[in-house]
Design an enzyme around this catalytic site. Structure first.
Site, PDB file in Angstrom:
ATOM      1  CB  CYS A   1      -0.953  -0.032   1.181  1.00 20.21           C
ATOM      2  SG  CYS A   1      -0.140  -0.261   2.767  1.00 20.21           S
TER       3      CYS A   1
ATOM      4  CG  HIS B   1      -9.282   3.176   7.970  1.00 20.97           C
ATOM      5  ND1 HIS B   1      -9.845   1.972   7.621  1.00 20.97           N
ATOM      6  CD2 HIS B   1      -8.218   3.328   7.148  1.00 20.97           C
ATOM      7  CE1 HIS B   1      -9.148   1.417   6.660  1.00 20.97           C
ATOM      8  NE2 HIS B   1      -8.144   2.219   6.348  1.00 20.97           N
TER       9      HIS B   1
END
Length: 728
Positions: free
Chosen positions: A59, A648
């Protein structure tokens, strides 16, 4: 993770905020850039060497290893490597190395190491692997084989779109020259062009004549076979010597299908149909699908050290005769059948056909269902000499581009820099290249108000084509004799050009004006607007954020007065207080309950997590959005009360790439308590196997004395969530 794909936007933020998010100081950022090569080698050794790496992906801040043996990874050693911010062993022999902003460089350096030549034990996880993994979890749909089919079709065509687009512009140029009388009808039977123009004509023919070879290569690669073997198998059927086998033999209708004319010759005492495979796409698609099965079977029975020699040979030995005798003719028949079915609908009623196509395409393109239709267009041109689908399709494309133009107009008027850039690029790709994907994925699918207005434009263009075809007596509607991308540059390729021009301009104008007059952004519900106004007033009087009720699913949260009273009581108890409101409905739990060691360990900062029962995330206070991920899985907010908040949505939901998320805000937007940030589809996330638990983190927690949850347990949007005591 939430910071996936966010490094670039963070560069524009204050340095303290970047440090709070990534933990990387300016000195560390510089060090990451200069030490990546040594870091890469040390990390690879630390995880047990290339032979222990099954797959590697990343990522924006972490390397994600899938190891053959997780016990071989030395966490302590890896964390001492310069440039490594941390290491996180995980279940299932997975291992993560936290790098920071230089992760792409380190990832590339690892794969460039000699030990990783050829992928080491296994190459880095490819896009195809990721797609396969997500599809197996049911992310893309309920019927896996249908998802696989259309992904196969999509990946077989997508790599050659550039060549097809280039060829379509050559065709348009030839059509324009014929319209202006510079050259004769270049595609009419018996017409001979002088060598100069004949050479220009060859520039587009090269793409379409050898299209089966391109498709065979891509489809074979997609299915897991050697793409050059697939190319070679299809090339046999296109050799002049192969077609020459049918010279002088009268052609017959294959299986009684008049559009599938073949010459039957005897080879080894068996009848072999000889067809013209130029421009055909269904034969190579079917061939590659079978080749993939043959390849897998051969690899199971042939020892690994002999596979390089015998797998390609035996595959060709099996597939060349099978394709020539059976698969190729079946592909011709299937293609002709589908083309004939659509032709029958168009012949029955060009008016209905002209309306159905532009109204269907806005839903087909996002799902990838348009790829088989593209194949039929090519087949129509080969078998009929013209195509009748692209004309009505132009109404959809120009309605799509018109909606983008409307968004661009509003973005200029509102001085929305980000949307101006997005819309300008999408509009240029559409009007000049006929490519709708930038408009669809960059704008239209993000804002639900656009689609209904765009559909009105599609309907307008379709009606004009349908009515015009009836008035002018066009039995096949608007046609084109070449496969082109419907853009401004390819308008001359359509006949009659006048009717087509009127239709596409009307579709464009109607969609554009409807978007301009009605707007494209989602309207804020009245309850949320009231909450925003109340919260703004309350924020001016105190540092407490939630001072008004927010509704979700029709149920109101605590009233502004009650919330203000609660804030006053807590302020008296702990001193000067900053408060963060709950962003969604659910159950508040301690941060250590999050199934992600980076969040659970407080690496990102203090906070809490919410197990959501609702499906909408709201702003937890008055402030500005500094990081709104287009995938919708994470948001960074700078609140006016000084708190820097990360929300998140779920864990590892970045892998969904925006599927199931409807983002309501963008970077730079001013928000207040109750401003919707994103709506998510619980079913999509749960079916993908990702936890829905949503961390709410105070990124700059080290600037405060304490960050404490108000209360664990049930919560609603706007209710007090975190008490933050400022340092004296």
């Amino acid at each position: 993770m939430w910071y996936d794909h966010i490094r670039k936007p963070l560069c524009a933020l204050p340095h303290r905020y970047r440090v709070a998010i990534t933990g990387v100081t300016q000195e560390e950022e510089l060090r990451e850039q200069t030490m990546a090569s040594n870091t890469a080698a040390d990390i690879l050794e630390g995880v047990g060497g290339a032979g222990n790496v099954v797959s590697l992906t990343h990522c924006a801040t972490r390397l994600r290893f899938q190891l053959a043996d997780g016990e071989k990874a030395d966490k302590a050693t890896i964390e001492k490597i310069p440039g490594v911010m941390g290491a996180v062993p995980q279940a299932g022999d997975r291992f993560q190395v936290v790098i920071g902003g230089a992760v792409q460089t380190v990832f590339n350096e690892i794969n460039a190491l000699p030990a990783m030549a050829g992928g080491g034990a296994a190459s880095a996880e490819s896009i195809d692997d990721i797609k396969k993994r997500e599809r197996e979890k049911g992310v893309r749909g309920k019927v896996a084989w249908i998802d696989t089919l259309f992904e196969y079709l999509s990946d077989s065509f997508r790599p050659i779109l550039g060549a097809l687009l280039g060829a379509s512009l050559f065709i348009t140029f030839m059509a324009l020259m014929a319209t202006l009388g510079v050259i004769p009808a270049w595609n009419a039977p018996g017409v001979t062009l002088d060598p100069s123009w004949a050479f220009v004509n060859l520039m587009w023919q090269c793409v379409f004549v050898f299209l089966p070879l391109m498709v065979a290569y891509n489809a074979s690669a997609k299915i897991g076979a050697d793409p050059w073997v697939g190319f070679a198998i299809m090339a046999v059927l296109m050799l002049p010597g192969f077609t020459g086998l049918g010279a002088g033999v009268e052609k017959t209708a294959l299986f009684g299908f008049e559009q599938a004319q073949v010459a039957i010759v005897q080879v080894w005492g068996l009848p072999m149909p000889i067809a013209d495979y130029s421009s055909q796409v269904f034969p190579p698609l079917l061939m590659a699908a079978v080749l993939g099965l043959v390849y897998k079977g051969l690899k199971k029975i042939i020892p690994a050290n002999l596979q390089l020699i015998f797998v390609p040979f035996l595959a060709m030995l099996v597939m060349i005769p099978l394709t020539a005798f059976l698969i190729g003719p079946i592909g011709v028949y299937v293609g002709a059948g589908l083309a004939s079915a659509l032709a029958a609908i168009n012949t029955f009623s060009p008016f209905i056909f002209a309306i159905i196509i532009p109204l269907a395409y806005p839903f087909m393109v996002p799902l990838g269902l348009h790829w088989p239709i593209n194949a039929i267009m090519l087949l129509n041109i080969q078998t009929l000499g013209y195509d009748f689908i692209q004309g009505p399709m132009g109404a959809w494309n120009f309605a799509c581009f018109g909606a983008t133009a409307g968004v661009l107009f509003l973005a200029w008027r509102e001085k929305d820099k980000d949307m101006k850039q997005t819309a300008t690029g999408a509009l240029a790709a559409g009007l000049l290249g006929g490519i709708s994907e930038p408009s669809l994925y960059g704008i239209h699918l993000r804002f639900k108000r656009i689609y209904p207005r765009m559909l009105v434009g599609c309907l307008t263009g379709g009606l004009i084509i349908g009515i015009g075809s009836l008035v002018l007596g066009l039995p096949n509607g608007i046609t084109t004799q070449a496969f082109v991308f419907t853009s401004l540059l390819t308008i001359p390729a359509f006949d009659p050009i006048g009717l087509y021009l009127i239709a596409v301009l009307a579709a464009f104008a109607v969609a554009m004006l409807l978007v301009i007059f009605s707007g494209y952004k989602d309207k804020v519900p009245a309850e949320a607007a009231a909450a925003t106004a109340g919260a703004g007033a309350g924020a001016a009087a105190s540092t407490a954020a939630p001072v008004a009720g927010v509704t979700t699913g029709g149920a109101a949260t605590a009233t502004g007065a009650a919330t203000a009273t609660a804030v006053a009581e807590r302020t008296e108890a702990v001193g000067e207080l900053v408060q963060v409101a709950s962003p969604l409905e659910g159950t508040v739990v301690a941060l250590d309950q999050v199934p992600d060691p980076v969040f659970a360990g407080g690496v990102m900062g203090p906070g809490v997590a919410i197990e959501p029962t609702g499906d909408t995330v709201f702003a937890p206070g008055k402030g500005v959005v500094v990081a709104a991920q287009p995938t919708g899985h994470a948001f960074g907010l700078q609140l006016d009360n000084g708190a820097e908040i990360l929300i998140h949505v779920g864990i590892d939901t970045v892998n969904l790439k925006g599927e199931g998320f409807d983002v309501k805000v963008k970077n730079g937007d001013q928000v207040d308590v109750g401003t919707p940030l994103v709506t998510f589809d619980r079913a999509v996330i749960e079916k993908a196997g990702y936890p829905l638990i949503t961390p709410v983190i105070v990124l700059n927690g080290d600037t405060f004395d304490t960050v404490d949850p108000v209360e664990l347990g049930p919560t609603t949007p706007g209710a007090p969530l975190l008490d933050i005591q400022k340092k004296g």
